[in-house]
Design a protein around this motif. Structure first.
Motif, PDB file in Angstrom:
ATOM      1  N   ASP A 274      38.686  36.079  37.231  1.00  0.00           N
ATOM      2  CA  ASP A 274      37.176  36.284  37.491  1.00  0.00           C
ATOM      3  C   ASP A 274      36.802  37.528  38.066  1.00  0.00           C
ATOM      4  O   ASP A 274      35.218  37.785  38.306  1.00  0.00           O
ATOM      5  CB  ASP A 274      36.552  35.175  38.455  1.00  0.00           C
ATOM      6  CG  ASP A 274      36.770  33.690  37.628  1.00  0.00           C
ATOM      7  OD1 ASP A 274      36.613  33.656  36.486  1.00  0.00           O
ATOM      8  OD2 ASP A 274      36.660  32.634  38.481  1.00  0.00           O
ATOM      9  N   ALA A 275      37.522  38.402  38.268  1.00  0.00           N
ATOM     10  CA  ALA A 275      37.246  40.003  38.623  1.00  0.00           C
ATOM     11  C   ALA A 275      37.150  40.817  37.523  1.00  0.00           C
ATOM     12  O   ALA A 275      36.766  41.999  37.701  1.00  0.00           O
ATOM     13  CB  ALA A 275      38.145  40.347  39.604  1.00  0.00           C
TER      14      ALA A 275
ATOM     15  N   ASP B 136      35.042  45.553  44.769  1.00  0.00           N
ATOM     16  CA  ASP B 136      34.613  45.316  45.996  1.00  0.00           C
ATOM     17  C   ASP B 136      33.698  44.031  46.029  1.00  0.00           C
ATOM     18  O   ASP B 136      33.079  43.624  45.153  1.00  0.00           O
ATOM     19  CB  ASP B 136      33.712  46.463  46.341  1.00  0.00           C
ATOM     20  CG  ASP B 136      33.001  46.478  47.588  1.00  0.00           C
ATOM     21  OD1 ASP B 136      33.842  46.817  48.699  1.00  0.00           O
ATOM     22  OD2 ASP B 136      31.954  45.870  47.902  1.00  0.00           O
ATOM     23  N   PRO B 137      33.859  43.134  47.184  1.00  0.00           N
ATOM     24  CA  PRO B 137      32.924  41.997  47.304  1.00  0.00           C
ATOM     25  C   PRO B 137      31.464  41.941  46.968  1.00  0.00           C
ATOM     26  O   PRO B 137      30.629  41.321  46.623  1.00  0.00           O
ATOM     27  CB  PRO B 137      33.192  41.327  48.633  1.00  0.00           C
ATOM     28  CG  PRO B 137      34.456  41.891  48.993  1.00  0.00           C
ATOM     29  CD  PRO B 137      34.513  43.378  48.226  1.00  0.00           C
ATOM     30  N   SER B 138      30.916  43.286  47.035  1.00  0.00           N
ATOM     31  CA  SER B 138      29.441  43.537  46.850  1.00  0.00           C
ATOM     32  C   SER B 138      29.283  43.567  45.423  1.00  0.00           C
ATOM     33  O   SER B 138      27.948  43.363  44.960  1.00  0.00           O
ATOM     34  CB  SER B 138      28.965  45.067  47.338  1.00  0.00           C
ATOM     35  OG  SER B 138      29.954  45.794  46.758  1.00  0.00           O
ATOM     36  N   GLY B 139      30.357  43.411  44.488  1.00  0.00           N
ATOM     37  CA  GLY B 139      30.065  43.249  43.053  1.00  0.00           C
ATOM     38  C   GLY B 139      30.411  44.650  42.502  1.00  0.00           C
ATOM     39  O   GLY B 139      30.158  44.906  41.086  1.00  0.00           O
ATOM     40  N   LEU B 140      30.538  45.890  43.076  1.00  0.00           N
ATOM     41  CA  LEU B 140      31.011  47.202  42.712  1.00  0.00           C
ATOM     42  C   LEU B 140      31.874  46.929  41.474  1.00  0.00           C
ATOM     43  O   LEU B 140      32.923  46.566  41.841  1.00  0.00           O
ATOM     44  CB  LEU B 140      31.056  48.097  43.704  1.00  0.00           C
ATOM     45  CG  LEU B 140      31.596  49.480  43.199  1.00  0.00           C
ATOM     46  CD1 LEU B 140      30.305  50.148  42.582  1.00  0.00           C
ATOM     47  CD2 LEU B 140      32.231  50.301  44.220  1.00  0.00           C
ATOM     48  N   THR B 141      31.450  47.467  40.322  1.00  0.00           N
ATOM     49  CA  THR B 141      32.124  47.439  39.104  1.00  0.00           C
ATOM     50  C   THR B 141      32.544  48.483  38.496  1.00  0.00           C
ATOM     51  O   THR B 141      31.773  49.452  38.272  1.00  0.00           O
ATOM     52  CB  THR B 141      31.695  46.227  38.070  1.00  0.00           C
ATOM     53  OG1 THR B 141      31.289  45.221  38.703  1.00  0.00           O
ATOM     54  CG2 THR B 141      32.588  45.933  36.814  1.00  0.00           C
TER      55      THR B 141
ATOM     56  N   ALA C 121      26.581  35.037  46.318  1.00  0.00           N
ATOM     57  CA  ALA C 121      26.978  35.610  47.696  1.00  0.00           C
ATOM     58  C   ALA C 121      28.200  36.341  47.368  1.00  0.00           C
ATOM     59  O   ALA C 121      28.519  37.354  48.551  1.00  0.00           O
ATOM     60  CB  ALA C 121      27.295  34.408  48.597  1.00  0.00           C
ATOM     61  N   LYS C 122      29.102  35.963  46.804  1.00  0.00           N
ATOM     62  CA  LYS C 122      30.440  36.650  46.702  1.00  0.00           C
ATOM     63  C   LYS C 122      30.964  37.101  45.197  1.00  0.00           C
ATOM     64  O   LYS C 122      31.125  35.975  44.416  1.00  0.00           O
ATOM     65  CB  LYS C 122      31.370  35.978  47.607  1.00  0.00           C
ATOM     66  CG  LYS C 122      32.678  36.687  47.622  1.00  0.00           C
ATOM     67  CD  LYS C 122      33.694  35.879  48.279  1.00  0.00           C
ATOM     68  CE  LYS C 122      34.990  36.490  48.083  1.00  0.00           C
ATOM     69  NZ  LYS C 122      36.307  35.339  48.226  1.00  0.00           N
ATOM     70  N   PHE C 123      31.503  38.275  44.877  1.00  0.00           N
ATOM     71  CA  PHE C 123      31.977  38.483  43.584  1.00  0.00           C
ATOM     72  C   PHE C 123      33.554  38.219  43.993  1.00  0.00           C
ATOM     73  O   PHE C 123      34.174  38.550  44.966  1.00  0.00           O
ATOM     74  CB  PHE C 123      31.699  39.946  43.240  1.00  0.00           C
ATOM     75  CG  PHE C 123      30.513  39.847  42.517  1.00  0.00           C
ATOM     76  CD1 PHE C 123      30.417  40.068  41.280  1.00  0.00           C
ATOM     77  CD2 PHE C 123      29.447  40.380  43.047  1.00  0.00           C
ATOM     78  CE1 PHE C 123      29.175  40.286  40.638  1.00  0.00           C
ATOM     79  CE2 PHE C 123      27.904  40.509  42.594  1.00  0.00           C
ATOM     80  CZ  PHE C 123      27.894  40.548  41.361  1.00  0.00           C
ATOM     81  N   ASP C 124      34.406  37.554  42.919  1.00  0.00           N
ATOM     82  CA  ASP C 124      35.766  37.803  42.954  1.00  0.00           C
ATOM     83  C   ASP C 124      35.967  39.314  42.662  1.00  0.00           C
ATOM     84  O   ASP C 124      35.354  39.937  41.761  1.00  0.00           O
ATOM     85  CB  ASP C 124      36.435  37.137  41.783  1.00  0.00           C
ATOM     86  CG  ASP C 124      36.421  35.462  42.251  1.00  0.00           C
ATOM     87  OD1 ASP C 124      35.981  35.221  43.353  1.00  0.00           O
ATOM     88  OD2 ASP C 124      36.555  34.629  41.447  1.00  0.00           O
ATOM     89  N   CYS C 125      36.971  39.990  43.335  1.00  0.00           N
ATOM     90  CA  CYS C 125      37.415  41.406  43.440  1.00  0.00           C
ATOM     91  C   CYS C 125      38.809  41.662  43.216  1.00  0.00           C
ATOM     92  O   CYS C 125      39.435  40.635  43.843  1.00  0.00           O
ATOM     93  CB  CYS C 125      36.313  42.223  44.153  1.00  0.00           C
ATOM     94  SG  CYS C 125      36.962  41.896  46.063  1.00  0.00           S
ATOM     95  N   ILE C 126      39.156  42.712  42.736  1.00  0.00           N
ATOM     96  CA  ILE C 126      40.595  43.047  43.047  1.00  0.00           C
ATOM     97  C   ILE C 126      40.630  44.094  43.957  1.00  0.00           C
ATOM     98  O   ILE C 126      39.682  45.283  43.981  1.00  0.00           O
ATOM     99  CB  ILE C 126      40.851  43.778  41.585  1.00  0.00           C
ATOM    100  CG1 ILE C 126      40.748  42.870  40.535  1.00  0.00           C
ATOM    101  CG2 ILE C 126      42.420  44.193  41.950  1.00  0.00           C
ATOM    102  CD1 ILE C 126      41.527  41.513  40.370  1.00  0.00           C
TER     103      ILE C 126
END
Length: 174
Positions: free
Chosen positions: A31-32, A66-71, A140-145
């Motif tokens: 999901d990231a 990043d948990p902020s959603g930075l992609t 509230a939270k993105f899945d991230c690596i």
């Protein structure tokens, strides 16, 4: 989109260990890896002339870092015009400018989070996309690596890649 080294754990393990490790990495991180879509407007000028602007839809796979959603995405996939800027065509140096409109990060749930391309780096072929602060449907939270958790990859290491299908297959992870 994302590449993981299977790591030292599989170096001396039987071949059958890699599929199990791969499935665990896939489930933890699928999901990231998300699609980023946008409307790209391209303006080309050179030699004192300007071509009519062209506009079209673009999409590229991105990895949330990043948990902020930075992609992070491939710049050339999201903005193919970036590679054309400064090229010579029949002795004329072109100026090619791509601007984004309606950028979205597409979550596995089907929610499209409004976003902005905050940085484009032609040298590394990377673009960074950040969810808009005022996004009402932003989770509230993105899945991230976590990049700090990435193992060092060496020549001939076994790799596991995570990607997504396109809309025709419901953007399923693969």
């Amino acid at each position: 989109a994302i590449v993981y080294a299977a790591g030292e754990a599989t170096v001396n393990a039987p071949t059958s260990a890699l599929p199990e490790k791969g499935r665990a990495i896939f489930e933890k991180n699928k999901d990231a890896v998300l699609w980023v879509t946008a409307v790209l407007k391209v303006e080309i000028s050179g030699g004192g002339k300007t071509a009519p602007a062209q506009e079209g839809n673009v999409q590229a796979l991105g990895t949330v870092i990043d948990p902020s959603g930075l992609t992070v995405v491939s710049l050339s996939a999201l903005d193919p015009s970036a590679a054309r800027d400064g090229q010579l065509v029949q002795g004329v140096k072109l100026t090619v400018v791509g601007t984004f409109d309606k950028v979205r990060i597409n979550l596995p749930s089907g929610i499209e989070v409004p976003a902005t391309v905050v940085l484009k780096d032609k040298d590394t072929d990377l673009a960074f996309v950040m969810p808009d602060a005022e996004a009402k449907e932003k989770p509230a939270k993105f899945d991230c690596i976590a990049l700090s958790d990435m193992p060092k990859v060496r020549v001939l290491d076994e790799l596991i890649c995570i990607s997504r299908e396109d809309k025709s297959l419901d953007q399923a992870p693969k």
